[in-house]
Design an enzyme around this catalytic site. Structure first.
Site, PDB file in Angstrom:
ATOM      1  N   TRP A 131       0.871  -1.185   0.000  1.00 14.93           N
ATOM      2  CA  TRP A 131       0.000   0.000   0.000  1.00 14.93           C
ATOM      3  C   TRP A 131       0.907   1.235   0.000  1.00 14.93           C
ATOM      4  CZ3 TRP A 131      -2.019   2.620   4.916  1.00 14.93           C
ATOM      5  CH2 TRP A 131      -3.054   3.512   4.633  1.00 14.93           C
TER       6      TRP A 131
ATOM      7  N   ASP B 225      -0.069  -5.785   9.673  1.00 14.77           N
ATOM      8  CA  ASP B 225      -1.127  -4.839   9.321  1.00 14.77           C
ATOM      9  C   ASP B 225      -2.373  -5.640   8.964  1.00 14.77           C
ATOM     10  OD1 ASP B 225      -2.739  -2.830   8.446  1.00 14.77           O
ATOM     11  OD2 ASP B 225      -1.487  -2.183   6.771  1.00 14.77           O
TER      12      ASP B 225
ATOM     13  N   LYS C 190     -13.179  -1.081   7.635  1.00 11.82           N
ATOM     14  CA  LYS C 190     -13.781  -1.877   6.558  1.00 11.82           C
ATOM     15  C   LYS C 190     -14.820  -2.846   7.109  1.00 11.82           C
ATOM     16  CE  LYS C 190      -9.917  -0.294   4.633  1.00 11.82           C
ATOM     17  NZ  LYS C 190      -9.664   0.584   3.523  1.00 11.82           N
TER      18      LYS C 190
END
Ligand code: LMR
Length: 401
Positions: free
Chosen positions: A134, A215, A250
């Site tokens: 990312w 993560d 999310k």
């Protein structure tokens, strides 16, 4: 001259993900398809307000609490709830004694806090991230003053994992290097480590005295809420000192409310208390304390077994819809004469298409199909109304090469 203060400054380029999302909003073509930002959309193409989140919101508002500051480390009920979610109900009670958990400003805030802690407290100088990762990981770590390097992860020619390369790279790292690993739903490739690979990573981390930072921003959207917790649970079982940056954005669809957590697995209650006090002081001097609302809503869901069970079904539904879209996208590709089947084996919200930045530009400019310049698409933006059109656009761009 003082008035010249800003005259030498250069504007920075737009963020490669959020910038394109903004461009998408301004596009007036009715056929446009947004596969940019990692945000879940329903089959109707809208972001859901999860019914359990709505119910929890009502309960929180009905309490008519004043908007007081919450502790620097966040709401205890949020921290306890998300720790149980991450490590599972079986392990959580024992782990709470040796895990420092701090509520953060989303998963990004957890990563930044982890970076500050690593750099300023643990004396870490270098962090390694997967190639690719990312984009914001690199920016966050550099902002915190860390040097950033990469380890091989994705095989751009064959499309899968390059675990041999990853293992060799990790095996040569100097002690006290921080290693960032995506616990599930790798962003941007959708290619995850299999269980056997995780065991090898744990071994290397122990042997070389590395600082693992896991993560986990998409728990529940890969294989399931418990299945996606595999890596943090393994590190906990192996007694490895570990940092875990987690997000509630999310799986609770609470994007704009900013709820996340940094968990630090230590070896004892004494270590936990020390780490917690240090994290609190870093929080105090960064932003004082985290936002109350999102934490209260998540805590409300996780404190009520009936509401939590319903929420788990909602997460399953989001995941299953994305799995279906992956299949429909590949089938539509077949109808248009191209092999898009790579999307089927990838997990979570993203797929790495292997498209070059020129091909992504053509998709956007000619067909109004927006993905990230590095070839990443967010499959959550696909639905029954646009999947055929999107696959056809991919086929046309491929056919033109
Ligand atoms: C993404 O990768 O699209 C998400 O994590 C959202 C973001 O902030 O970039």
């Amino acid at each position: 001259m003082q008035n010249e203060l800003f005259s030498q400054l250069q504007p920075r380029p737009d963020d490669p993900i959020l910038g394109l999302n903004e461009l998408f909003q301004k596009d007036e073509r009715p056929e446009k398809v947004n596969l940019t930002v990692g945000a879940y959309l329903t089959d109707a193409g809208v972001m859901p307000l999860l019914p359990t989140v709505e119910e929890a919101t009502k309960r929180v508002l009905a309490r008519r609490e004043p908007h007081a500051y919450i502790p620097m480390s966040g709401l205890p009920a949020y921290n306890e709830g998300v720790r149980r979610l991450l490590f599972g109900a079986e392990r959580a009670p024992a782990l709470s004694d040796r895990t420092a958990t701090v509520q953060t400003i989303g998963g990004t805030g957890a990563l930044y806090l982890a970076a500050l802690f690593a750099k300023n407290v643990l004396g870490v100088k270098l962090v390694v991230v997967s190639d690719p990762t990312w984009g914001n990981h690199i920016a966050i770590f550099k902002l915190a003053g860390l040097e950033v390097a990469t380890y091989p992860y994705y095989n751009r020619t064959l499309g899968g994992l390059r675990f041999d390369g990853m293992r060799s790279a990790l095996s040569t790292l100097p002690a006290n290097t921080m290693v960032l690993i995506h616990a599930c739903c790798h962003n941007p490739t959708g290619v995850d480590l299999p269980k056997e690979a995780w065991s090898e990573v744990v071994k290397i981390v122990k042997e070389r005295n590395l600082v693992p930072l896991l993560d986990i921003a998409y728990q529940g959207l890969g294989d399931g809420l418990d299945e996606d917790g595999y890596a943090p649970r393994l590190f906990a079982d192996e007694g490895v000192a570990t940092l875990v940056a987690a997000s509630s954005s999310k799986n609770f669809a609470l994007y704009g409310q900013r709820a996340g957590a940094l968990h630090v697995l230590t070896r004892s209650n004494e270590e936990k208390r020390t780490v917690e006090s240090i994290l609190k002081s870093l929080v105090r001097s960064s932003y004082s304390n985290p936002p109350k609302f999102a934490g209260s809503v998540v805590a409300e869901v996780l404190a009520d077994p009936e509401l939590e069970a319903r929420w788990r079904n909602e997460v399953d539904e989001m995941r299953e819809r994305m799995v279906l879209m992956r299949r429909l996208f590949a089938e539509a590709g077949e109808r248009h004469g191209v092999d898009l089947s790579f999307v089927v084996g990838q997990k979570g919200m993203f797929s790495f298409t292997g498209f070059t930045k020129e091909m992504m530009a053509e998709l956007r400019e000619k067909y109004a199909v927006y993905g990230v310049v590095n070839g990443r698409i967010c499959v959550a933006g696909l639905n029954h109304g646009n999947v055929e059109y999107a696959a056809e656009a991919f086929a046309k761009v491929l056919a033109a090469r």
